[in-house]
Write an enzyme that holds these catalytic residues in place. Structure first.
Site, PDB file in Angstrom:
ATOM      1  NE  ARG A  68      -2.440  -1.230   3.464  1.00  0.00           N
ATOM      2  CZ  ARG A  68      -1.893  -0.514   4.428  1.00  0.00           C
ATOM      3  NH1 ARG A  68      -1.925   0.804   4.373  1.00  0.00           N
ATOM      4  NH2 ARG A  68      -1.343  -1.097   5.462  1.00  0.00           N
ATOM      5  CE1 TYR A 210       1.619  -7.059  -3.746  1.00  0.00           C
ATOM      6  CE2 TYR A 210       0.856  -5.676  -1.966  1.00  0.00           C
ATOM      7  CZ  TYR A 210       1.459  -6.838  -2.402  1.00  0.00           C
ATOM      8  OH  TYR A 210       1.893  -7.762  -1.495  1.00  0.00           O
ATOM      9  CE  LYS A 219      -5.942  -3.648   4.590  1.00  0.00           C
ATOM     10  NZ  LYS A 219      -6.123  -4.374   5.830  1.00  0.00           N
ATOM     11  CG  HIS A 239      -7.151  -3.022  10.131  1.00  0.00           C
ATOM     12  ND1 HIS A 239      -5.858  -2.598  10.331  1.00  0.00           N
ATOM     13  CD2 HIS A 239      -7.086  -3.968   9.169  1.00  0.00           C
ATOM     14  CE1 HIS A 239      -5.049  -3.258   9.508  1.00  0.00           C
ATOM     15  NE2 HIS A 239      -5.775  -4.095   8.805  1.00  0.00           N
ATOM     16  CB  SER A 266      -0.811  -3.949   7.743  1.00  0.00           C
ATOM     17  OG  SER A 266      -1.997  -3.309   7.360  1.00  0.00           O
ATOM     18  NE  ARG A 383       0.337  -8.561   2.380  1.00  0.00           N
ATOM     19  CZ  ARG A 383      -0.302  -8.069   3.453  1.00  0.00           C
ATOM     20  NH1 ARG A 383      -1.420  -8.612   3.878  1.00  0.00           N
ATOM     21  NH2 ARG A 383       0.198  -7.039   4.102  1.00  0.00           N
TER      22      ARG A 383
HETATM   23  O1  SAT Z   1      -2.497  -4.438   0.865  1.00  0.00           O
HETATM   24  S1  SAT Z   1      -3.500  -4.565   1.936  1.00  0.00           S
HETATM   25  O2  SAT Z   1      -3.875  -3.246   2.427  1.00  0.00           O
HETATM   26  O3  SAT Z   1      -4.690  -5.210   1.416  1.00  0.00           O
HETATM   27  C1  SAT Z   1      -2.898  -5.516   3.209  1.00  0.00           C
HETATM   28  C2  SAT Z   1      -2.586  -4.767   4.460  1.00  0.00           C
HETATM   29  O4  SAT Z   1      -1.794  -3.826   4.445  1.00  0.00           O
HETATM   30  O5  SAT Z   1      -3.163  -5.106   5.505  1.00  0.00           O
HETATM   31 MN    MN Z   2      -5.047  -5.360   7.142  1.00  0.00          MN
END
Ligand code: SAT
Ligand code: MN
Length: 609
Positions: A68, A210, A219, A239, A266, A383
């Site tokens: 992100r 991404y 999100k 969250h 995260s 991921r």
């Molecule tokens: O890339 S995401 O925002 O979906 C995963 C995360 O940062 O929790």
């Molecule tokens: Mn998350």
């Protein structure tokens, strides 16, 4: 597909006119369509099959598009104060003009996919509908795993249903790009835009393919837009993971299954806790969700939670048979792996998956890799994307349209010092104080430096779609509504370290011992001491049977570190000042009380409202 929904059709028509794609494809969400799109991604070189895992693929992103990007994430409200100081604000009219320029012709030569999706079980009163338009087949297949996507969502929209329009393009590469990387995206940071218009509501995302930048149900919708809706409508978008905890059969005075919701930033172990395999005999943990909870007061007065998602987008590095065997079982098939390494015998690998790395790998950028290469084989934010129902410990109620009643809310962060292993709030307001003052070391989940302590209230810093001070007030208001039925609130920290940097607490499956202590508290057992910072475990009250841990370490984990709290108080005060004048008075009073307990200043106590 016949579209009954005039507003949806009009939005698609407008978008086609703006983005000028070569083709339009309405996603029906079928297995056949999914296979077709995966085949297409293979033929384009974006996907590679993973022979060791049926139905699975690896994909390598452009090296600039791996997490992100908070610096390019915007909340556009008429009044900048509605976005608040923790968000990047932009003027909605000017931003839409900028975005229209980017999107103009952006899909030339590409297919435009219309992706109808439902966040939450279709038909649930807590669920919400969205439609993502994207030029990325990777996004379309990922959305099929992460949401209820396709014909069923479109049918639920009917002819006039409300939906959040989510427009996404991977954008055009500026400059030379990397022709060897079959991952289209805008390669300049300044050419990426993750933009929210909560007043519409709508989402526009340009330039990244991404994760949370591109899978707009996650999100962008389920947290930033939904938190804004939830404030206006009296519910909560958080969250949080959701888990079901069942004590051993016959345990005296314990109730049966309880549901917990827990918020961590995260890459701080939400997936591991949500799928925890308990080391204490007889205890069971089942998973409902690992990232997002939507919660609303039910007709019974209790707070009910659903997981709006249908899949996991979990961090691969560190996931192993030891740390999370249930995740390892979940990703044996039908999984998309992003930015992992691959083995010569057709499997995937990442740091921490096995004690020793294989002798030879292809790294996340497609280069040869050998142990000792001096760089990680998998990207630290690599991921896996896998369907929720493949989890061997999925809870039978994971798709219950009414949600599950929440008994306890847990906050946490990655804190090497000071913050105790577990702390129970004295009251709802004190729980909000603990959530509001949460901090954590940053991780690879966002572009930027990892390992820096930052305040991350409620683990929502990057995800709260409005002013953080108003968000605290909304939590307080929810507590007033829930009254005696409000869940109890705890704060945990699995990440304490000793002077040499080694973790003091074993974590993972052993965390069941802390969950058991919380159950003792919910059962009314006298296992806590009231301290200046909250209710901490009495010595010996956390079950360490069968665990080789020094009682002195347990004492350290549950002690009040006065010096550390003095530093903490300064940081909390700074974080509150940044949110003034919108910090609720009761939280300011709790800060004054905390200062007072540690002899800071000579503030008089402010009265609670
Ligand atoms: O890339 S995401 O925002 O979906 C995963 C995360 O940062 O929790
Ligand atoms: Mn998350």
């Amino acid at each position: 597909m016949a579209v009954q929904h005039a507003r949806l059709q009009a939005w698609v028509d407008d978008t086609v006119a703006l983005c000028t794609p070569a083709r339009v494809h309405w996603c029906d969400g079928s297995e056949a369509e999914y296979r077709q799109l995966c085949d297409l991604l293979v033929s384009q070189g974006t996907f590679q099959a993973v022979p060791a895992r049926p139905g699975s693929f690896v994909c390598r992103t452009h090296p600039s598009d791996v997490a992100r990007i908070e610096d390019r994430t915007f909340i556009c409200t008429t009044d900048p104060d509605d976005a608040g100081p923790t968000n990047r604000w932009a003027d909605p009219v000017a931003m839409k003009a900028t975005l229209r320029q980017r999107f103009a012709g952006a899909m030339a030569g590409r297919t435009l996919y219309v992706v109808p999706f439902c966040m939450g079980p279709i038909g649930s009163p807590l669920a919400r509908l969205g439609v993502e338009i994207t030029d990325s087949p990777y996004v379309a297949v990922s959305m099929r795993i992460m949401t209820r996507m396709g014909a069923a969502a479109l049918a639920a929209l009917g002819s006039d249903g409300t939906f959040v329009p989510c427009l996404h393009s991977v954008g055009a590469p500026l400059g030379p790009g990397r022709p060897d990387v079959p991952w289209p995206c805008a390669t300049e940071l300044s050419d990426k835009f993750i933009v929210h218009f909560p007043e519409d509501p709508s989402i526009w995302s340009y330039g990244s393919g991404y994760g949370g930048n591109a899978l707009l149900g996650k999100k962008c919708f389920a947290l930033r837009i939904a938190s804004h809706l939830a404030r206006d409508e009296g519910w909560m978008a958080e969250h949080m993971l959701i888990l079901a905890l069942t004590p051993p059969a016959g345990a005296a005075s314990r109730s049966t299954t309880r549901y917990f919701a827990a918020a961590f930033p995260s890459a701080c172990g939400k997936t591991n806790l949500a799928m925890l395999r308990p080391t204490l005999p007889g205890w069971t943990v089942r998973c409902i969700g690992d990232d997002i909870a939507w919660m609303r007061q039910g007709a019974d007065g209790a707070l009910h939670a659903i997981n709006p998602e249908a899949g996991f987008f979990g961090v691969a590095p560190g996931t192993s048979e030891e740390s999370n065997p249930n995740a390892m079982a979940t990703i044996r098939r039908n999984t998309i792996f992003t930015n992992v390494a691959t083995t010569p015998d057709g499997d995937v690998w990442w740091e921490g998956m096995t004690a020793d790395p294989p002798a030879q790998l292809t790294d996340w950028q497609g280069r040869d890799w050998k142990p000792g290469a001096g760089r990680p084989a998998a990207h630290p934010n690599a991921r896996f994307t896998a369907p929720l129902d493949q989890c061997p410990v999925i809870d039978p109620r994971f798709a219950d349209p009414a949600g599950v009643p929440i008994s306890a809310i847990v906050f946490g962060g990655r804190r090497p010092r000071t913050i105790p292993l577990v702390n129970e709030a004295r009251s709802w307001a004190h729980g909000i104080f603990l959530g509001a003052t949460a901090g954590s070391e940053t991780t690879a989940a966002t572009i930027g430096t990892a390992g820096v302590l930052r305040r991350d209230p409620f683990a929502m810093l990057p995800f709260c779609g409005y002013h953080m001070g108003d968000y605290f007030a909304h939590w307080l208001e929810m507590g007033r509504r829930l009254g005696a039925q409000a869940p109890r609130i705890f704060f945990v920290n699995w990440f304490r370290k000793d002077a040499s940097g080694a973790y003091l607490w074993p974590g993972f499956g052993e965390n069941i011992r802390v969950l058991k202590w919380m159950c003792d508290r919910l059962d009314g057992r006298d296992v806590a001491e009231d301290t200046a910072v909250g209710h901490l475990p009495r010595p010996g009250s956390i079950d360490t049977s069968g665990l080789d841990i020094d009682p002195a370490v347990m004492a350290e984990l549950c002690a009040v570190d006065a010096e550390g709290w003095l530093r903490e108080i300064t940081l909390i005060a700074e974080s509150f000042s940044a949110l003034e004048p919108r910090v609720p008075k009761s939280l300011r009073s709790l800060l004054s009380e905390l200062k007072h307990s540690f002899g800071v200043g000579s503030q008089r106590r402010e009265a609670a409202p």
